[in-house]
Design a protein around this motif. Structure first.
Motif, PDB file in Angstrom:
ATOM      1  N   ALA A  11       5.142  -0.394   2.272  1.00 52.91           N
ATOM      2  CA  ALA A  11       3.808   0.040   2.680  1.00 52.91           C
ATOM      3  C   ALA A  11       2.736  -0.724   1.904  1.00 52.91           C
ATOM      4  O   ALA A  11       1.661  -1.014   2.431  1.00 52.91           O
ATOM      5  N   GLY A  12       3.053  -1.087   0.664  1.00 55.01           N
ATOM      6  CA  GLY A  12       2.130  -1.900  -0.130  1.00 55.01           C
ATOM      7  C   GLY A  12       2.017  -3.320   0.393  1.00 55.01           C
ATOM      8  O   GLY A  12       1.098  -4.052   0.028  1.00 55.01           O
ATOM      9  N   GLY A  13       2.951  -3.722   1.262  1.00 51.24           N
ATOM     10  CA  GLY A  13       2.931  -5.056   1.852  1.00 51.24           C
ATOM     11  C   GLY A  13       1.906  -5.202   2.955  1.00 51.24           C
ATOM     12  O   GLY A  13       1.649  -6.304   3.418  1.00 51.24           O
ATOM     13  N   TRP A  14       1.314  -4.092   3.396  1.00 48.91           N
ATOM     14  CA  TRP A  14       0.258  -4.156   4.413  1.00 48.91           C
ATOM     15  C   TRP A  14      -1.057  -4.404   3.704  1.00 48.91           C
ATOM     16  O   TRP A  14      -1.848  -3.502   3.471  1.00 48.91           O
ATOM     17  N   SER A  34      -4.152  -9.741   5.682  1.00 49.29           N
ATOM     18  CA  SER A  34      -3.577 -10.197   6.948  1.00 49.29           C
ATOM     19  C   SER A  34      -2.057 -10.248   6.915  1.00 49.29           C
ATOM     20  O   SER A  34      -1.437 -10.791   7.817  1.00 49.29           O
ATOM     21  N   LEU A  35      -1.443  -9.680   5.880  1.00 53.55           N
ATOM     22  CA  LEU A  35       0.013  -9.722   5.737  1.00 53.55           C
ATOM     23  C   LEU A  35       0.656  -8.405   6.138  1.00 53.55           C
ATOM     24  O   LEU A  35       0.124  -7.337   5.866  1.00 53.55           O
ATOM     25  N   ASN A  36       1.844  -8.515   6.765  1.00 50.94           N
ATOM     26  CA  ASN A  36       2.652  -7.329   7.009  1.00 50.94           C
ATOM     27  C   ASN A  36       3.795  -7.337   5.982  1.00 50.94           C
ATOM     28  O   ASN A  36       3.993  -8.325   5.276  1.00 50.94           O
ATOM     29  N   PRO A  37       4.560  -6.247   5.865  1.00 50.46           N
ATOM     30  CA  PRO A  37       5.620  -6.188   4.855  1.00 50.46           C
ATOM     31  C   PRO A  37       6.658  -7.310   4.958  1.00 50.46           C
ATOM     32  O   PRO A  37       7.127  -7.815   3.935  1.00 50.46           O
ATOM     33  N   ALA A  38       7.034  -7.701   6.162  1.00 51.19           N
ATOM     34  CA  ALA A  38       8.023  -8.781   6.321  1.00 51.19           C
ATOM     35  C   ALA A  38       7.470 -10.101   5.788  1.00 51.19           C
ATOM     36  O   ALA A  38       8.182 -10.875   5.144  1.00 51.19           O
ATOM     37  N   GLN A  39       6.193 -10.356   6.050  1.00 48.15           N
ATOM     38  CA  GLN A  39       5.565 -11.579   5.554  1.00 48.15           C
ATOM     39  C   GLN A  39       5.452 -11.547   4.033  1.00 48.15           C
ATOM     40  O   GLN A  39       5.719 -12.544   3.354  1.00 48.15           O
ATOM     41  N   TYR A  40       5.075 -10.402   3.498  1.00 47.72           N
ATOM     42  CA  TYR A  40       4.986 -10.254   2.055  1.00 47.72           C
ATOM     43  C   TYR A  40       6.357 -10.480   1.409  1.00 47.72           C
ATOM     44  O   TYR A  40       6.475 -11.167   0.388  1.00 47.72           O
ATOM     45  N   PRO A  82      -0.391 -13.543  -3.221  1.00 49.01           N
ATOM     46  CA  PRO A  82       0.290 -12.302  -2.806  1.00 49.01           C
ATOM     47  C   PRO A  82       1.690 -12.176  -3.403  1.00 49.01           C
ATOM     48  O   PRO A  82       2.139 -11.070  -3.708  1.00 49.01           O
ATOM     49  N   ALA A  83       2.379 -13.302  -3.568  1.00 45.83           N
ATOM     50  CA  ALA A  83       3.736 -13.267  -4.117  1.00 45.83           C
ATOM     51  C   ALA A  83       3.734 -12.791  -5.569  1.00 45.83           C
ATOM     52  O   ALA A  83       4.711 -12.208  -6.034  1.00 45.83           O
ATOM     53  N   GLU A  84       2.642 -13.037  -6.285  1.00 47.55           N
ATOM     54  CA  GLU A  84       2.554 -12.662  -7.693  1.00 47.55           C
ATOM     55  C   GLU A  84       1.757 -11.382  -7.920  1.00 47.55           C
ATOM     56  O   GLU A  84       1.625 -10.927  -9.049  1.00 47.55           O
ATOM     57  N   ALA A  85       1.233 -10.794  -6.853  1.00 50.46           N
ATOM     58  CA  ALA A  85       0.395  -9.599  -6.982  1.00 50.46           C
ATOM     59  C   ALA A  85       1.205  -8.409  -7.492  1.00 50.46           C
ATOM     60  O   ALA A  85       2.356  -8.222  -7.098  1.00 50.46           O
ATOM     61  N   PRO A  86       0.613  -7.607  -8.362  1.00 48.91           N
ATOM     62  CA  PRO A  86       1.326  -6.419  -8.842  1.00 48.91           C
ATOM     63  C   PRO A  86       1.506  -5.403  -7.723  1.00 48.91           C
ATOM     64  O   PRO A  86       0.726  -5.366  -6.775  1.00 48.91           O
ATOM     65  N   SER A  87       2.559  -4.598  -7.841  1.00 51.06           N
ATOM     66  CA  SER A  87       2.832  -3.572  -6.834  1.00 51.06           C
ATOM     67  C   SER A  87       2.871  -2.204  -7.500  1.00 51.06           C
ATOM     68  O   SER A  87       3.018  -2.091  -8.717  1.00 51.06           O
ATOM     69  N   VAL A  88       2.771  -1.168  -6.686  1.00 52.30           N
ATOM     70  CA  VAL A  88       2.859   0.200  -7.190  1.00 52.30           C
ATOM     71  C   VAL A  88       4.226   0.430  -7.838  1.00 52.30           C
ATOM     72  O   VAL A  88       4.327   1.013  -8.921  1.00 52.30           O
TER      73      VAL A  88
END
Length: 185
Positions: free
Chosen positions: A20-23, A26-32, A98-104
């Motif tokens: 859900a954090g991948g949305w 302009s990115l969806n989870p699969a792209q992320y 986005p590849a290096e962005a922190p996630s929950v």
């Protein structure tokens, strides 16, 4: 409910929260997820088939995902030397963010005590290995854990591909073979 069922449910819930954090933007989870993989894969492990296998999706779906990311400027095609039919993808500067962005989930994991985090990593890695074995999936590992990795030259050497490694390659995901120890996801 068994312990295995509860653990599976927790893993699935965490995966959905992470997806859900991948949305974002302009990115969806699969792209992320594709950007995350490409950010951790070595230059020999970035073909659409490698990304698809790692993420457990079809080659066609991943090919479309990578083409969409290329149109958005997050990845660029990199033809393989000597084989005009083969293609790889690399992150652009825009794709690295986005590849290096922190996630929950990453933030929550950073709150764990070191001993708990190490035990969780070990248990999840063993679970992943067992699931891959049951499905006949390929193990992904780090170059430095591979049976074909030679530490002799400056940055290492891949004896399978007969190629010198670049700086940092030994710490990236390698998909061309089965690793000796499953150090990656």
């Amino acid at each position: 409910m068994t312990s295995q069922s509860r653990i599976r449910s927790l893993i699935n819930r965490l995966a959905r929260i992470d997806a859900a954090g991948g949305w974002s933007g302009s990115l969806n989870p699969a792209q992320y997820a594709a950007l995350d993989y490409l950010g951790r894969a070595n230059r020999y492990s970035r073909a659409p088939s490698h990304v698809a296998e790692f993420l457990g999706t079809t080659r066609g779906t991943m090919s479309q995902t990578l083409k969409a990311l290329a149109r958005k400027g997050f990845v660029q095609e990199e033809p393989k030397t000597g084989d005009q039919r083969s293609i790889s993808y690399g992150l652009t500067a825009e794709g690295m963010a986005p590849a290096e962005a922190p996630s929950v989930i990453g933030a929550a994991l950073s709150e764990l005590e070191d001993q708990v985090a190490e035990a969780l990593e070990s248990a999840l890695a063993a679970t992943l290995r067992a699931a891959l074995d049951a499905r006949g999936g390929r193990a992904f590992g780090l170059c430095k854990t591979c049976q074909f990795h030679d530490t002799g030259p400056a940055h290492g050497y891949c004896t399978l591909l007969n190629l010198p490694l670049q700086p940092g390659d030994r710490d990236l995901i390698c998909v061309e073979h089965k690793a000796l120890s499953d150090d990656a996801t």
